[in-house]
Design a protein around this motif. Sequence first.
Motif, PDB file in Angstrom:
ATOM      1  N   GLU A   6      34.637  42.897 -19.818  1.00 19.84           N
ATOM      2  CA  GLU A   6      35.750  43.253 -18.941  1.00 19.84           C
ATOM      3  C   GLU A   6      35.647  44.689 -18.459  1.00 19.84           C
ATOM      4  OE1 GLU A   6      39.380  42.461 -20.975  1.00 19.84           O
ATOM      5  OE2 GLU A   6      39.012  40.302 -21.156  1.00 19.84           O
ATOM      6  N   ARG A   7      34.986  45.543 -19.258  1.00 21.45           N
ATOM      7  CA  ARG A   7      34.852  46.960 -18.909  1.00 21.45           C
ATOM      8  C   ARG A   7      33.385  47.363 -19.032  1.00 21.45           C
ATOM      9  NH1 ARG A   7      38.826  48.986 -23.523  1.00 21.45           N
ATOM     10  NH2 ARG A   7      37.283  47.700 -24.586  1.00 21.45           N
ATOM     11  N   ILE A   8      32.823  47.827 -17.932  1.00 24.42           N
ATOM     12  CA  ILE A   8      31.444  48.312 -17.950  1.00 24.42           C
ATOM     13  C   ILE A   8      31.438  49.769 -17.525  1.00 24.42           C
ATOM     14  CG2 ILE A   8      29.157  48.134 -16.892  1.00 24.42           C
ATOM     15  CD1 ILE A   8      29.467  45.159 -16.784  1.00 24.42           C
ATOM     16  N   VAL A   9      30.778  50.595 -18.322  1.00 22.36           N
ATOM     17  CA  VAL A   9      30.628  52.016 -18.019  1.00 22.36           C
ATOM     18  C   VAL A   9      29.159  52.295 -17.734  1.00 22.36           C
ATOM     19  CG1 VAL A   9      30.771  54.367 -18.953  1.00 22.36           C
ATOM     20  CG2 VAL A   9      32.619  52.725 -19.386  1.00 22.36           C
ATOM     21  N   ILE A  10      28.904  53.063 -16.681  1.00 19.94           N
ATOM     22  CA  ILE A  10      27.550  53.490 -16.328  1.00 19.94           C
ATOM     23  C   ILE A  10      27.503  55.000 -16.457  1.00 19.94           C
ATOM     24  CG2 ILE A  10      25.796  53.608 -14.522  1.00 19.94           C
ATOM     25  CD1 ILE A  10      26.953  51.005 -13.386  1.00 19.94           C
ATOM     26  N   GLY A  31      35.310  42.874 -13.385  1.00 18.84           N
ATOM     27  CA  GLY A  31      36.083  43.736 -14.270  1.00 18.84           C
ATOM     28  C   GLY A  31      36.064  45.186 -13.837  1.00 18.84           C
ATOM     29  N   ARG A  32      36.517  46.035 -14.756  1.00 16.43           N
ATOM     30  CA  ARG A  32      36.595  47.471 -14.472  1.00 16.43           C
ATOM     31  C   ARG A  32      35.207  48.085 -14.561  1.00 16.43           C
ATOM     32  NH1 ARG A  32      40.565  51.861 -17.526  1.00 16.43           N
ATOM     33  NH2 ARG A  32      39.900  53.684 -16.303  1.00 16.43           N
ATOM     34  N   LEU A  33      34.854  48.868 -13.557  1.00 12.98           N
ATOM     35  CA  LEU A  33      33.520  49.453 -13.450  1.00 12.98           C
ATOM     36  C   LEU A  33      33.663  50.955 -13.226  1.00 12.98           C
ATOM     37  CD1 LEU A  33      30.444  49.072 -13.249  1.00 12.98           C
ATOM     38  CD2 LEU A  33      30.742  48.523 -10.824  1.00 12.98           C
ATOM     39  N   THR A  34      33.100  51.757 -14.131  1.00 12.05           N
ATOM     40  CA  THR A  34      33.228  53.213 -14.058  1.00 12.05           C
ATOM     41  C   THR A  34      31.857  53.862 -14.114  1.00 12.05           C
ATOM     42  OG1 THR A  34      35.341  53.097 -15.243  1.00 12.05           O
ATOM     43  CG2 THR A  34      34.299  55.247 -15.088  1.00 12.05           C
ATOM     44  N   GLY A  93      33.017  65.401 -20.881  1.00 12.41           N
ATOM     45  CA  GLY A  93      33.101  66.839 -21.059  1.00 12.41           C
ATOM     46  C   GLY A  93      34.510  67.373 -21.173  1.00 12.41           C
ATOM     47  N   ASP A  94      35.501  66.650 -20.672  1.00  8.29           N
ATOM     48  CA  ASP A  94      36.884  67.100 -20.782  1.00  8.29           C
ATOM     49  C   ASP A  94      37.578  66.556 -22.018  1.00  8.29           C
ATOM     50  OD1 ASP A  94      37.143  64.449 -20.128  1.00  8.29           O
ATOM     51  OD2 ASP A  94      38.437  64.767 -18.378  1.00  8.29           O
ATOM     52  N   GLY A  95      36.810  65.875 -22.888  1.00  9.69           N
ATOM     53  CA  GLY A  95      37.368  65.338 -24.119  1.00  9.69           C
ATOM     54  C   GLY A  95      37.909  63.931 -24.008  1.00  9.69           C
ATOM     55  N   SER A  96      37.995  63.394 -22.792  1.00 12.92           N
ATOM     56  CA  SER A  96      38.504  62.030 -22.625  1.00 12.92           C
ATOM     57  C   SER A  96      37.463  61.024 -23.101  1.00 12.92           C
ATOM     58  CB  SER A  96      38.857  61.764 -21.166  1.00 12.92           C
ATOM     59  OG  SER A  96      37.712  61.890 -20.338  1.00 12.92           O
ATOM     60  N   ARG A  97      37.928  59.829 -23.433  1.00 16.95           N
ATOM     61  CA  ARG A  97      37.049  58.781 -23.933  1.00 16.95           C
ATOM     62  C   ARG A  97      37.164  57.540 -23.061  1.00 16.95           C
ATOM     63  NH1 ARG A  97      37.853  59.002 -30.562  1.00 16.95           N
ATOM     64  NH2 ARG A  97      36.939  61.101 -30.844  1.00 16.95           N
ATOM     65  N   LEU A  98      36.014  56.962 -22.752  1.00 17.16           N
ATOM     66  CA  LEU A  98      35.974  55.735 -21.964  1.00 17.16           C
ATOM     67  C   LEU A  98      35.475  54.597 -22.847  1.00 17.16           C
ATOM     68  CD1 LEU A  98      34.421  56.865 -18.544  1.00 17.16           C
ATOM     69  CD2 LEU A  98      36.800  56.311 -19.030  1.00 17.16           C
ATOM     70  N   PRO A  99      36.326  53.622 -23.164  1.00 15.14           N
ATOM     71  CA  PRO A  99      35.856  52.458 -23.916  1.00 15.14           C
ATOM     72  C   PRO A  99      35.042  51.542 -23.016  1.00 15.14           C
ATOM     73  CG  PRO A  99      38.155  52.194 -23.331  1.00 15.14           C
ATOM     74  CD  PRO A  99      37.765  53.571 -22.874  1.00 15.14           C
ATOM     75  N   TYR A 100      34.148  50.762 -23.613  1.00 13.83           N
ATOM     76  CA  TYR A 100      33.315  49.864 -22.828  1.00 13.83           C
ATOM     77  C   TYR A 100      33.032  48.584 -23.600  1.00 13.83           C
ATOM     78  CZ  TYR A 100      29.496  51.397 -25.868  1.00 13.83           C
ATOM     79  OH  TYR A 100      28.702  51.661 -26.962  1.00 13.83           O
ATOM     80  N   ASP A 101      32.753  47.540 -22.847  1.00 14.89           N
ATOM     81  CA  ASP A 101      32.172  46.325 -23.423  1.00 14.89           C
ATOM     82  C   ASP A 101      30.660  46.321 -23.234  1.00 14.89           C
ATOM     83  OD1 ASP A 101      34.729  45.153 -24.120  1.00 14.89           O
ATOM     84  OD2 ASP A 101      35.015  44.782 -21.979  1.00 14.89           O
ATOM     85  N   ARG A 102      30.218  46.873 -22.107  1.00 11.80           N
ATOM     86  CA  ARG A 102      28.797  47.094 -21.847  1.00 11.80           C
ATOM     87  C   ARG A 102      28.644  48.523 -21.331  1.00 11.80           C
ATOM     88  NH1 ARG A 102      29.312  42.692 -23.581  1.00 11.80           N
ATOM     89  NH2 ARG A 102      28.362  40.714 -22.889  1.00 11.80           N
ATOM     90  N   LEU A 103      27.545  49.144 -21.721  1.00 11.75           N
ATOM     91  CA  LEU A 103      27.249  50.508 -21.282  1.00 11.75           C
ATOM     92  C   LEU A 103      25.826  50.558 -20.755  1.00 11.75           C
ATOM     93  CD1 LEU A 103      27.680  53.648 -21.178  1.00 11.75           C
ATOM     94  CD2 LEU A 103      26.829  53.697 -23.547  1.00 11.75           C
ATOM     95  N   LEU A 104      25.645  51.165 -19.585  1.00  9.73           N
ATOM     96  CA  LEU A 104      24.307  51.431 -19.066  1.00  9.73           C
ATOM     97  C   LEU A 104      24.085  52.934 -19.118  1.00  9.73           C
ATOM     98  CD1 LEU A 104      21.672  50.481 -17.693  1.00  9.73           C
ATOM     99  CD2 LEU A 104      22.782  50.977 -15.509  1.00  9.73           C
ATOM    100  N   ILE A 105      23.023  53.343 -19.785  1.00  8.29           N
ATOM    101  CA  ILE A 105      22.652  54.754 -19.845  1.00  8.29           C
ATOM    102  C   ILE A 105      21.590  55.010 -18.780  1.00  8.29           C
ATOM    103  CG2 ILE A 105      21.626  56.568 -21.258  1.00  8.29           C
ATOM    104  CD1 ILE A 105      22.801  55.140 -23.707  1.00  8.29           C
ATOM    105  N   ALA A 106      21.973  55.796 -17.773  1.00  7.01           N
ATOM    106  CA  ALA A 106      21.076  56.111 -16.653  1.00  7.01           C
ATOM    107  C   ALA A 106      21.233  57.587 -16.315  1.00  7.01           C
ATOM    108  CB  ALA A 106      21.393  55.230 -15.448  1.00  7.01           C
ATOM    109  N   THR A 107      21.150  58.432 -17.348  1.00 11.19           N
ATOM    110  CA  THR A 107      21.435  59.853 -17.181  1.00 11.19           C
ATOM    111  C   THR A 107      20.263  60.658 -16.639  1.00 11.19           C
ATOM    112  OG1 THR A 107      21.073  60.008 -19.589  1.00 11.19           O
ATOM    113  CG2 THR A 107      23.327  60.047 -18.818  1.00 11.19           C
TER     114      THR A 107
END
Length: 420
Positions: A6-10, A31-34, A93-107
């Motif tokens: 439902e939540r994917i973070v990139i 779902g939610r995409l960030t 970096g501002d201390g906030s947290r993003l929960p995820y169901d899937r995470l893509l690391i593309a840094t």
Amino acid sequence: MTTSPERIVIAGASLAGLAAAHGLRERGFAGRLTLIGDEPHLPYDRPPLSKQVLRGLYSADTTLPRHPDLEAEFRLGLPATRLDPEERFVELGDGSRLPYDRLLIATGTRARPWPKPEEAALDGLYTLRGRDDAQRLGQRLQAKPRRVVLVGGGFIGFEVASTCRDLDIPVTLLVRDATPLAAALGAHLGGLIGEVAREKGVDLRLASEIERMEAEGGRLTAVTLKDGERIETDCLVAAIGTLRNVEWLDGSGLAADAKGLRCDAFCRALRRDGSVVRGVFAAGDVARWPNPHDDDALVAVEHWGNARAQAETAAGNMLAGDASAMRRHDHLPDFWSQQFGLTIKLVGLTDGADAFAVRHGSLEERRLVAVFGKEGRTVAAASIDSARWLPAYKAAIRERAPFPPIEEALDQPRLRVQEP
């Protein structure tokens, strides 16, 4: 059966990040995409930065097109600082947290800084990796420095040198190795590009390094080489490689180090013990993956085409549900560069090559296709202003054809196999 996300973070608002976002939506993810980006800019294209942008032909705004129905949230100017794969959140970096169901690391990567901090801080010293870098350096070149000194024997250094000559700016290019571009193209082709650069007016210095820099009032004025020669300059570009952005993964248990983030054939991130991290994937320059075209040797590839292809593979696998439905990432790395009026293209990787042959054209004509072999097998092919045969060699590399794979073509010279 794995629950649909439902939540994917990139993590990484880059070419790879945007390609993955598009791929997710195209595959039906609703779902939610960030997307998280450490730069304040929306995803942009990097290849024009060392070419058209520095020449003043394009502005530094090379923003990539986004689908109007992407419906993604962009958290820009906020780097990812911590990953907790057990609790499944990314801290910013501002201390906030993003929960995820899937995470893509593309840094991705960043430019390797000049090793001496007091010299790196001088006015007149530049690196080139991001949009802001290109804008600053482009403005400096438009102001016509009296001489540009470039440090680095890779493609970025040569592309910037080419741009300087197009702008009629004197340029000295310092290469630590005895042959330029040897890591990517081998000694023969690298030597050829060096010859062309010199003919175009580049003061190319091989086996040369800087001993120290001079400054007045915090502004660069000259460099002294290790052989004692002093070169006056008010603009130095350090093109000395990149660093992979993995420091934020410290403490996460992921297999990440200076070589990149280790992932499996399906782009799934791995722990240090080799096990798969649930719900975490990797793509682009930061990923270190098993190359099926080289017996699964681990490789990290900083190429535009791989970033896009790997991101699309990762997007599909993030939605696949289980491993049986996942697709292997099998992109054959490819690369191109334009410099000094030449178009250079490469397919495959030359690492470990032990044989080299020009199969079409010639080094003397500066129009050719050359092939690289490794242990009797064709592993790479490069062209200079002659890409017509590259698709055939690309197929041969994929088929693990013997070296050399194509014989008796009408425009082939007599075969001369050499060390690369």
